[in-house]
Motif scaffolding. Sequence first.
Motif, PDB file in Angstrom:
ATOM      1  N   UNK A 197       1.681   3.925  -3.532  1.00 44.08           N
ATOM      2  CA  UNK A 197       1.137   5.283  -3.481  1.00 44.08           C
ATOM      3  C   UNK A 197       2.206   6.326  -3.151  1.00 44.08           C
ATOM      4  N   UNK A 218       2.021  11.938  10.017  1.00 39.82           N
ATOM      5  CA  UNK A 218       2.062  13.267   9.412  1.00 39.82           C
ATOM      6  C   UNK A 218       3.471  13.831   9.562  1.00 39.82           C
ATOM      7  N   UNK A 230       0.252  14.604   0.830  1.00 33.70           N
ATOM      8  CA  UNK A 230      -1.008  14.001   1.254  1.00 33.70           C
ATOM      9  C   UNK A 230      -2.228  14.582   0.536  1.00 33.70           C
ATOM     10  N   UNK A 231      -2.066  15.780  -0.053  1.00 34.97           N
ATOM     11  CA  UNK A 231      -3.194  16.406  -0.753  1.00 34.97           C
ATOM     12  C   UNK A 231      -3.541  15.667  -2.054  1.00 34.97           C
ATOM     13  N   UNK A 232      -2.577  14.899  -2.579  1.00 33.36           N
ATOM     14  CA  UNK A 232      -2.837  14.148  -3.813  1.00 33.36           C
ATOM     15  C   UNK A 232      -3.759  12.956  -3.521  1.00 33.36           C
ATOM     16  N   UNK A 233      -4.799  12.771  -4.348  1.00 29.81           N
ATOM     17  CA  UNK A 233      -5.746  11.677  -4.077  1.00 29.81           C
ATOM     18  C   UNK A 233      -5.076  10.318  -3.893  1.00 29.81           C
ATOM     19  N   UNK A 234      -4.080   9.994  -4.721  1.00 26.12           N
ATOM     20  CA  UNK A 234      -3.452   8.677  -4.610  1.00 26.12           C
ATOM     21  C   UNK A 234      -2.682   8.538  -3.293  1.00 26.12           C
ATOM     22  N   UNK A 255      -3.203  10.238  -0.500  1.00 25.39           N
ATOM     23  CA  UNK A 255      -4.144  10.203   0.628  1.00 25.39           C
ATOM     24  C   UNK A 255      -4.765   8.818   0.774  1.00 25.39           C
ATOM     25  N   UNK A 256      -5.181   8.236  -0.357  1.00 24.13           N
ATOM     26  CA  UNK A 256      -5.765   6.890  -0.320  1.00 24.13           C
ATOM     27  C   UNK A 256      -4.721   5.889   0.176  1.00 24.13           C
ATOM     28  N   UNK A 257      -3.480   6.057  -0.284  1.00 26.61           N
ATOM     29  CA  UNK A 257      -2.413   5.148   0.141  1.00 26.61           C
ATOM     30  C   UNK A 257      -2.106   5.284   1.620  1.00 26.61           C
ATOM     31  N   UNK A 258      -2.204   6.495   2.131  1.00 22.98           N
ATOM     32  CA  UNK A 258      -1.992   6.743   3.561  1.00 22.98           C
ATOM     33  C   UNK A 258      -3.040   5.972   4.371  1.00 22.98           C
ATOM     34  N   UNK A 259      -4.304   6.115   3.946  1.00 22.03           N
ATOM     35  CA  UNK A 259      -5.401   5.414   4.625  1.00 22.03           C
ATOM     36  C   UNK A 259      -5.209   3.895   4.508  1.00 22.03           C
ATOM     37  N   UNK A 260      -4.888   3.440   3.297  1.00 15.59           N
ATOM     38  CA  UNK A 260      -4.729   2.002   3.046  1.00 15.59           C
ATOM     39  C   UNK A 260      -3.547   1.428   3.839  1.00 15.59           C
ATOM     40  N   UNK A 317       0.823  -1.214   0.000  1.00 13.74           N
ATOM     41  CA  UNK A 317       0.000   0.000   0.000  1.00 13.74           C
ATOM     42  C   UNK A 317       0.860   1.269   0.000  1.00 13.74           C
TER      43      UNK A 317
END
Lengths: 339, 339
Positions: free
Chosen positions: A115, A199, A122-126, A128-133, A111
């Motif tokens: 990403x 962060x 972190x503002x980039x959609x990919x 951010x999603x990778x951070x969550x994943x 993950x």
Amino acid sequence: MEVSNTKQQHQSASISLTKPVRCIVKLGGAAITCKNELETINEENLKTVSSQLRQSMTTGLNSGEVLGMDWSKQPGESEISSTLSDFEDQPVVDSSPFIVVHGAGSFGHFQASKSGVHKGGLYQPLVKAGFVATRISVTKLNLEIVRALAREGIPSIGMSPFSCGWSTRERNIASADLSAVAKAIESGLVPVLHGDAVLDDLLDCTILSGDAIISHLAAHLKPEYVVFLTDVLGVYDRPPSDPNAVLLREIAVAKDGSWSIEKPTFQNKNKQVETSVAAHDTTGGMLTKISEAAAIAKLGIDVYIVKAATSHAFKAFSGELKGNLPEDWLGTAIRFSNK
Amino acid sequence: MEVSNTKQQHQSASISLTKPVRCIVKLGGAAITCKNELETINEENLKTVSSQLRQSMTTGLNSGEVLGMDWSKQPGESEISSTLSDFEDQPVVDSSPFIVVHGAGSFGHFQASKSGVHKGGLYQPLVKAGFVATRISVTKLNLEIVRALAREGIPSIGMSPFSCGWSTRERNIASADLSAVAKAIESGLVPVLHGDAVLDDLLDCTILSGDAIISHLAAHLKPEYVVFLTDVLGVYDRPPSDPNAVLLREIAVAKDGSWSIEKPTFQNKNKQVETSVAAHDTTGGMLTKISEAAAIAKLGIDVYIVKAATSHAFKAFSGELKGNLPEDWLGTAIRFSNK
């Protein structure tokens, strides 16, 4: 060899606990997960490691019967199998404080790398999603490790660095308040931390490694010793797959942080080893590993790098390795030397 | 009716965020788990709730396509099914800040009640084991909720109160630093907190409820509104199973914290309702529920108690209920009134 300690310690004051931490254990990702199988735990190793840890924590106090503390359903079960009544006859066991930190192994890596979480943004959609994943994957592993420890009777408590409010600045720890960890230890619990997505003041986000967490905990909580569990016997002078690889058994660290190999003795001591270790470093980061361990040993804290789920690891946990190392012990001891 | 706000607010200063929190959502245990089935999630409700939340957070900005952020293996799968390339074409979506807090439902309850964690005494073997077991069960639920939200494209981040270092003193929040939660929000993430086993200054340990967390978050982060999701339409004047039960649709809270039922209008307004609500309270704690909601409303924050996974819940999330309530909206609105 000179090693410069480039890590800044932002909070240099050490935390004083009623009962000092005896051991910080790093469960290396390679030791507790199946590295080439996505999100798969090495159940056998994890069970043995957990059992060895419990025995080490309660040496001499243990009745032998394990009272599990994971009362949740196992996959495929519909009922909880627990023996709660047994707890009532139990004496209060006063075990010595341990902290567990684990790596990610086959959890989180996919993950994070897909990403680019470690690079920030972190503002980039990919990202951010990778951070969550990534956080989902590493907390999934954390829960499994906490449960495995609890099943062996260790009062383990998952504590994610992100939730603890830890953050970095250009990948170095910038803020990592240890008060929650200290309170857990004072309450007789065993905190279980892990490499995490966090962060970052400058990059927005990054990955905080389990090794960086260990360095921080060691510097501030001053344990008696630190044990790194891995999937090989210890640190070698070249990749362990090389038939000529030699296990480095004892490394002495001087006041200035420089280190030298005490055992085994090489013919052309400094030169030869330096070259081979450095050559290894390009692929395996072994020099980095020794440098980080040396920075801990410099504080007077013994560091042992051992193979998980072996008798050598158990000896390291138990604190049996003070002074002269037993001849039959296999592993790498990195210790401060006044010589 | 007078309600005294007995909760002490130890940190009365509110935290100022670049972008204020729009909504704090409580996922009630009854709404997202199957209450009579041990550690079982109400998958259907949770999926609908997650989808409604995403739509509410990104109103008007949403392309319609959901890009999941849970890239972990699902039970029984050996591969991760993800469509990472799709993220690259995604615009940066600026969603409004939400916080999610969930209860325990059929998770944690068994472990906590069997061991008496809420009563304290962590030194006792049974309580310590129960503390560990409770945290395992509630963090297991937290992970599942974070994953369900992430699958619907919400950048959800699990944050356990225990790990955040929160603690209580005789069951009231004594220390609950919100800086980690605030930093997560500022980074565009959605913190997901939960009722948790925590350390207590006087009792050693206790249970911190999701409702107490909501009160604390609301007081310090001042959201526009708070939504409580439950398994019935709202608050009734007596147990909802009673065929004569009447849904209380609008409750007005005055400056001094006293509250009165605005809708529906009862013949003998104060007396009759007071009796029936009080009678209900012995079994369901409905008066406590209204009192807690009234304490939040007193701060000028609208509170909506609605049935999960309904259009009424969606209207509440979306902020469509300011001013006059639509005639066809079913739920309980508890709001400050200057009258």
